[in-house]
Design a protein around this motif. Structure first.
Motif, PDB file in Angstrom:
ATOM      1  N   LEU A 122      15.557 -24.588  16.054  1.00 55.45           N
ATOM      2  CA  LEU A 122      15.493 -26.007  15.636  1.00 55.45           C
ATOM      3  C   LEU A 122      16.921 -26.201  14.991  1.00 55.45           C
ATOM      4  N   THR A 123      17.575 -27.344  15.476  1.00 58.18           N
ATOM      5  CA  THR A 123      18.602 -27.885  14.783  1.00 58.18           C
ATOM      6  C   THR A 123      18.159 -29.328  14.227  1.00 58.18           C
ATOM      7  N   TYR A 124      18.781 -29.652  12.964  1.00 54.95           N
ATOM      8  CA  TYR A 124      18.626 -30.745  12.274  1.00 54.95           C
ATOM      9  C   TYR A 124      19.935 -31.494  12.149  1.00 54.95           C
ATOM     10  N   GLU A 125      19.872 -32.728  12.596  1.00 56.41           N
ATOM     11  CA  GLU A 125      21.309 -33.550  12.365  1.00 56.41           C
ATOM     12  C   GLU A 125      20.736 -34.816  11.588  1.00 56.41           C
ATOM     13  N   TRP A 126      21.507 -35.125  10.487  1.00 59.38           N
ATOM     14  CA  TRP A 126      21.143 -36.091   9.532  1.00 59.38           C
ATOM     15  C   TRP A 126      22.223 -37.299   9.737  1.00 59.38           C
ATOM     16  N   THR A 127      21.717 -38.639   9.636  1.00 61.68           N
ATOM     17  CA  THR A 127      22.674 -39.776   9.600  1.00 61.68           C
ATOM     18  C   THR A 127      22.452 -40.620   8.313  1.00 61.68           C
ATOM     19  N   LEU A 128      23.246 -41.193   7.846  1.00 63.56           N
ATOM     20  CA  LEU A 128      23.074 -41.921   6.536  1.00 63.56           C
ATOM     21  C   LEU A 128      23.922 -43.293   6.927  1.00 63.56           C
ATOM     22  N   GLY A 129      23.394 -44.621   7.128  1.00 69.04           N
ATOM     23  CA  GLY A 129      23.993 -45.563   7.696  1.00 69.04           C
ATOM     24  C   GLY A 129      24.489 -45.688   8.980  1.00 69.04           C
ATOM     25  N   GLY A 130      23.913 -44.664   9.755  1.00 70.04           N
ATOM     26  CA  GLY A 130      24.513 -44.445  11.032  1.00 70.04           C
ATOM     27  C   GLY A 130      25.696 -43.626  11.354  1.00 70.04           C
ATOM     28  N   GLY A 169      18.483 -41.051   8.598  1.00 67.65           N
ATOM     29  CA  GLY A 169      17.836 -40.699   9.732  1.00 67.65           C
ATOM     30  C   GLY A 169      17.806 -38.978   9.809  1.00 67.65           C
ATOM     31  N   VAL A 170      16.832 -38.684  10.422  1.00 72.99           N
ATOM     32  CA  VAL A 170      16.908 -36.996  10.842  1.00 72.99           C
ATOM     33  C   VAL A 170      16.535 -36.921  12.341  1.00 72.99           C
ATOM     34  N   SER A 171      17.184 -36.372  12.976  1.00 73.32           N
ATOM     35  CA  SER A 171      16.667 -35.813  14.514  1.00 73.32           C
ATOM     36  C   SER A 171      16.640 -34.252  14.573  1.00 73.32           C
ATOM     37  N   LEU A 172      15.711 -33.838  15.260  1.00 74.57           N
ATOM     38  CA  LEU A 172      15.374 -32.409  15.430  1.00 74.57           C
ATOM     39  C   LEU A 172      15.205 -32.212  16.786  1.00 74.57           C
ATOM     40  N   GLN A 173      15.929 -31.074  17.134  1.00 71.58           N
ATOM     41  CA  GLN A 173      16.084 -30.499  18.610  1.00 71.58           C
ATOM     42  C   GLN A 173      15.633 -29.137  18.773  1.00 71.58           C
ATOM     43  N   ASN A 174      14.955 -28.809  19.799  1.00 75.31           N
ATOM     44  CA  ASN A 174      14.678 -27.250  19.955  1.00 75.31           C
ATOM     45  C   ASN A 174      15.862 -26.930  21.087  1.00 75.31           C
ATOM     46  N   ILE A 175      16.542 -26.178  20.441  1.00 78.25           N
ATOM     47  CA  ILE A 175      17.682 -25.705  21.457  1.00 78.25           C
ATOM     48  C   ILE A 175      17.359 -24.303  22.261  1.00 78.25           C
ATOM     49  N   ASN A 176      15.943 -23.767  22.249  1.00 80.13           N
ATOM     50  CA  ASN A 176      15.491 -23.036  22.905  1.00 80.13           C
ATOM     51  C   ASN A 176      15.517 -23.510  24.588  1.00 80.13           C
ATOM     52  N   SER A 177      16.004 -22.576  25.389  1.00 78.83           N
ATOM     53  CA  SER A 177      16.055 -23.282  26.789  1.00 78.83           C
ATOM     54  C   SER A 177      14.919 -23.396  27.496  1.00 78.83           C
ATOM     55  N   SER A 178      13.857 -23.013  26.979  1.00 72.35           N
ATOM     56  CA  SER A 178      12.668 -23.073  27.803  1.00 72.35           C
ATOM     57  C   SER A 178      11.535 -24.408  26.939  1.00 72.35           C
ATOM     58  N   LYS A 179      12.316 -24.727  25.882  1.00 71.39           N
ATOM     59  CA  LYS A 179      11.456 -25.704  24.906  1.00 71.39           C
ATOM     60  C   LYS A 179      12.513 -27.202  24.705  1.00 71.39           C
ATOM     61  N   LEU A 180      13.478 -27.266  25.941  1.00 71.51           N
ATOM     62  CA  LEU A 180      14.320 -28.246  25.652  1.00 71.51           C
ATOM     63  C   LEU A 180      13.834 -29.776  25.198  1.00 71.51           C
ATOM     64  N   LEU A 181      12.501 -29.894  25.727  1.00 73.18           N
ATOM     65  CA  LEU A 181      11.767 -31.271  25.703  1.00 73.18           C
ATOM     66  C   LEU A 181      11.335 -31.305  24.221  1.00 73.18           C
ATOM     67  N   GLN A 182      11.384 -30.379  23.615  1.00 72.37           N
ATOM     68  CA  GLN A 182      10.728 -30.803  21.917  1.00 72.37           C
ATOM     69  C   GLN A 182      11.889 -31.202  20.954  1.00 72.37           C
ATOM     70  N   ALA A 183      11.671 -32.491  20.854  1.00 73.62           N
ATOM     71  CA  ALA A 183      12.790 -33.034  20.048  1.00 73.62           C
ATOM     72  C   ALA A 183      11.999 -34.325  19.297  1.00 73.62           C
ATOM     73  N   ALA A 184      12.205 -34.705  18.129  1.00 72.83           N
ATOM     74  CA  ALA A 184      11.839 -35.861  17.392  1.00 72.83           C
ATOM     75  C   ALA A 184      12.998 -36.464  16.608  1.00 72.83           C
ATOM     76  N   ARG A 185      12.793 -37.633  16.263  1.00 69.35           N
ATOM     77  CA  ARG A 185      13.559 -38.489  15.206  1.00 69.35           C
ATOM     78  C   ARG A 185      12.736 -39.303  14.357  1.00 69.35           C
ATOM     79  N   MET A 186      13.285 -39.614  13.002  1.00 72.52           N
ATOM     80  CA  MET A 186      12.668 -40.122  11.732  1.00 72.52           C
ATOM     81  C   MET A 186      13.773 -40.808  11.146  1.00 72.52           C
ATOM     82  N   THR A 187      13.330 -42.112  10.645  1.00 70.58           N
ATOM     83  CA  THR A 187      14.206 -42.772   9.894  1.00 70.58           C
ATOM     84  C   THR A 187      13.394 -43.442   8.588  1.00 70.58           C
ATOM     85  N   VAL A 188      14.095 -43.758   7.581  1.00 70.58           N
ATOM     86  CA  VAL A 188      13.438 -44.224   6.501  1.00 70.58           C
ATOM     87  C   VAL A 188      14.571 -45.110   5.889  1.00 70.58           C
ATOM     88  N   ARG A 189      14.206 -46.532   5.566  1.00 76.09           N
ATOM     89  CA  ARG A 189      15.020 -47.563   4.925  1.00 76.09           C
ATOM     90  C   ARG A 189      15.003 -46.910   3.403  1.00 76.09           C
TER      91      ARG A 189
END
Length: 187
Positions: free
Chosen positions: A116-124, A152-172
């Motif tokens: 699982l790989t996390y990617e964070w954003t702040l103010g875009g 914001g934070v997004s999470l992606q499963n990089i396992n090739s058999s589970k690439l559809l597992q992804a989510a994103r969440m934001t908070v102000r």
């Protein structure tokens, strides 16, 4: 009225209408499988036999759940505050704030093997910190003033058999004293 040992009963499992012969039989009172991520759910049926007589039947529909991320505050002494999930907007009461992104409905083996790989954003804009790859980000207000930013934070499963597992969440996040000029977050 007597309790029978599961070794005296035969368990016949079906998944989505297909007999699961390899997992059925005498004493096989548990059934385990990995769901299909492209289906909306799984239907499991169990028939229990004592000899040739069916003595019980059960059916359960297990709905598929979309992966999601929930953000929680992280206290330096108490750890993740699971009873305080962050709402859509939060007002900061201190100059430093640590948040933990917790994944739900992702493959448990992917959590364990680091897929699982996390990617964070702040103010875009992309942002990171020492523990951001583990789902932890600390924000510090530098300067004075007030304002708001979207984290914001997004999470992606990089396992090739589970690439559809992804989510994103934001908070102000609303921060600072509104009586002075602009402020910025620093890491």
């Amino acid at each position: 009225g007597a309790t029978l040992s599961s070794n005296n009963l035969s368990f016949q499992w079906k998944r989505n209408g297909s007999a699961m012969a390899a997992q059925s039989g005498k004493g096989r009172n548990t059934f385990s499988f990995t769901g299909d991520q492209l289906k909306t759910g799984e239907n499991v049926v169990l028939d229990v036999y004592f000899g040739d007589v069916i003595v019980a039947r059960g059916n359960v529909l297990i709905p598929a759940a979309s992966p999601q991320i929930v953000l929680y505050p992280r206290d330096p002494l108490r750890g993740i505050l699971f009873d305080q999930a962050l709402p859509g907007a939060v007002s900061l009461s201190s100059r430093e704030f640590t948040v933990q992104a917790v994944p739900y409905f992702f493959a448990s083996e992917s959590l364990a093997d680091g897929s699982l790989t996390y990617e964070w954003t702040l103010g875009g804009k992309p942002t990171s910190g020492p523990d951001s790859a583990a789902g932890i980000l600390t924000l510090r207000q530098t300067g004075e003033g007030a304002g708001e930013a979207v984290l914001g934070v997004s999470l992606q499963n990089i396992n090739s058999s589970k690439l559809l597992q992804a989510a994103r969440m934001t908070v102000r996040i609303v921060f600072g004293d509104s009586s002075t000029g602009p402020s910025f977050f620093g890491l």
